[in-house]
Design a protein around this motif. Structure first.
Motif, PDB file in Angstrom:
ATOM      1  N   LEU A  95     -38.287   1.199 -87.677  1.00  0.00           N
ATOM      2  CA  LEU A  95     -38.280  -0.260 -87.550  1.00  0.00           C
ATOM      3  C   LEU A  95     -39.690  -0.842 -87.499  1.00  0.00           C
ATOM      4  CD1 LEU A  95     -35.322  -1.091 -85.119  1.00  0.00           C
ATOM      5  CD2 LEU A  95     -35.372  -1.026 -87.610  1.00  0.00           C
ATOM      6  N   ALA A 120     -27.756   1.383 -88.893  1.00  0.00           N
ATOM      7  CA  ALA A 120     -28.935   1.063 -88.084  1.00  0.00           C
ATOM      8  C   ALA A 120     -29.534   2.332 -87.488  1.00  0.00           C
ATOM      9  CB  ALA A 120     -28.570   0.068 -86.989  1.00  0.00           C
ATOM     10  N   GLU A 121     -28.682   3.262 -87.070  1.00  0.00           N
ATOM     11  CA  GLU A 121     -29.177   4.502 -86.482  1.00  0.00           C
ATOM     12  C   GLU A 121     -29.998   5.306 -87.474  1.00  0.00           C
ATOM     13  OE1 GLU A 121     -25.769   6.529 -85.005  1.00  0.00           O
ATOM     14  OE2 GLU A 121     -25.655   5.346 -83.164  1.00  0.00           O
ATOM     15  N   PRO A 135     -27.220  -2.490 -83.074  1.00  0.00           N
ATOM     16  CA  PRO A 135     -28.032  -1.271 -83.106  1.00  0.00           C
ATOM     17  C   PRO A 135     -27.231   0.015 -83.067  1.00  0.00           C
ATOM     18  CG  PRO A 135     -28.145  -2.305 -80.948  1.00  0.00           C
ATOM     19  CD  PRO A 135     -27.429  -3.271 -81.841  1.00  0.00           C
ATOM     20  N   SER A 168     -33.504   2.510 -79.239  1.00  0.00           N
ATOM     21  CA  SER A 168     -32.171   2.941 -79.668  1.00  0.00           C
ATOM     22  C   SER A 168     -31.111   2.326 -78.765  1.00  0.00           C
ATOM     23  CB  SER A 168     -32.074   4.464 -79.643  1.00  0.00           C
ATOM     24  OG  SER A 168     -32.059   4.935 -78.302  1.00  0.00           O
ATOM     25  N   SER A 224     -29.993  -4.102 -87.484  1.00  0.00           N
ATOM     26  CA  SER A 224     -30.900  -3.369 -86.601  1.00  0.00           C
ATOM     27  C   SER A 224     -31.017  -4.023 -85.229  1.00  0.00           C
ATOM     28  CB  SER A 224     -32.291  -3.275 -87.241  1.00  0.00           C
ATOM     29  OG  SER A 224     -32.235  -2.612 -88.489  1.00  0.00           O
ATOM     30  N   GLN A 248     -33.468   3.407 -87.567  1.00  0.00           N
ATOM     31  CA  GLN A 248     -34.072   2.869 -86.353  1.00  0.00           C
ATOM     32  C   GLN A 248     -35.439   3.480 -86.048  1.00  0.00           C
ATOM     33  OE1 GLN A 248     -31.366   3.570 -83.142  1.00  0.00           O
ATOM     34  NE2 GLN A 248     -31.629   5.794 -83.155  1.00  0.00           N
TER      35      GLN A 248
END
Length: 307
Positions: free
Chosen positions: A39, A32-33, A27, A240, A23, A36
């Motif tokens: 988080l 991770a997307e 990213p 992001s 993350s 995200q």
């Protein structure tokens, strides 16, 4: 049994470290997307996990949870406004912009209230449809003498209403999606306001499209970076990879300092600004039912530091 428990603790700690590393350091990774948006909630989970590790005297869970929480907190803070508190109001010129998504407004009185706000200098509206174009003359306050409109039946209609003269306006297009770029003259100073709408990054095709839009906007903004305010529906959280890359390359700052962790729906509307200004106040805008409709940021020109 203790050996099995110990292996389990190492696996859990390894999972925490892996997810945090992906993350924070990678990213743009697909995994991770997908997480995200959450988080902030993962950060609170890590804190609870660390406290649990302290209570049960499990050092592996304790240190891994708190360590990952610290790394995640630093990452989120760096992505937000870097100031720990609002700067004090100075004697320099100020400019206050509100950003509103009309698609979520169900009561016209909310728009009237915004126009009656004596502090607001300009309001940027997203999803400005023919219905809203017809209703707006009945809602607008006489102080907002100047405006530009791009009326559309789709998601991409925009309008900006200002109390001060609009001395120049332009539209930047990508695949028929407009970004409004205008200059407002207040107290002999030009403030450049850009209103944007980014394609939601939902799959590989839309992610590619969003990245291309950010690059086009980046090139336009980088050419004229003084007294600039970029607002809009970016359809991504402000941490992001696309937004962080856009800000790093343009030098724009984030006006939002934090978000409400009690909501699982993270804000996708943002207001960024150039470093020659300061954001001394940022407010989320909600309707009478508490639904999020936009945001408002107050800016001032930075005072020149005495040598």
């Amino acid at each position: 049994m203790k050996r099995i428990a110990g292996i389990g603790n190492v696996i859990v700690a390894g999972f925490f470290i892996f997810m945090t590393s992906v993350s924070v350091f990678l990213p743009s990774f697909t995994i991770a997307e997908s997480i995200q948006d959450h988080l902030v909630h993962i950060l609170f989970f890590l804190l609870i996990s660390g406290i649990l590790g302290l209570v049960i005297n499990n050092n592996i869970i304790l240190y891994s949870s708190f360590g990952c929480a610290a790394a995640l907190a630093l990452f989120l803070k760096n992505a937000s406004n870097s100031e720990l508190k609002n700067p004090a109001s100075n004697k320099e010129d100020k400019f206050i912009l509100a950003h509103v998504n009309l698609s979520v407004i169900t009561n016209d009185s909310v728009v009237s209230t915004l126009f009656n706000d004596i502090d607001i200098d300009a309001i940027s509206f997203q999803e400005f449809t023919p219905d809203w174009a017809a209703a707006m003359p009945l809602l607008i306050d006489s102080a907002f003498k100047y405006h530009i409109q791009d009326v559309r039946v789709d998601l991409y209609g925009k309008a900006v209403y200002s109390k001060y003269p609009v001395v120049e306006s332009d539209s930047l297009f990508y695949d028929d999606i407009p970004n409004v770029d205008l200059k407002i003259l207040k107290n002999n100073k030009i403030y450049r306001v850009v209103s944007s709408y980014m394609t939601p990054a939902l799959d590989n095709l839309s992610r590619t499209k969003a990245k291309s839009q950010f690059k086009i906007l980046e090139r336009r903004v980088s050419n004229h970076a003084d007294n600039i305010i970029v607002s809009g529906e970016f359809n991504q959280v402000y941490w992001s990879s696309d937004i962080l890359s856009f800000r790093n390359k343009t030098g724009l700052l984030n006006s939002r300092r934090n978000i409400n962790p009690s909501s699982f729906k993270m804000p996708y509307d943002h207001i960024f600004y150039s470093s020659d200004m300061e954001c001394y106040q940022f407010l989320e805008l909600n309707d009478l039912q508490g639904n999020h409709i936009g945001c408002k940021a107050s800016f001032q020109i930075k005072m020149a530091r005495s040598k």
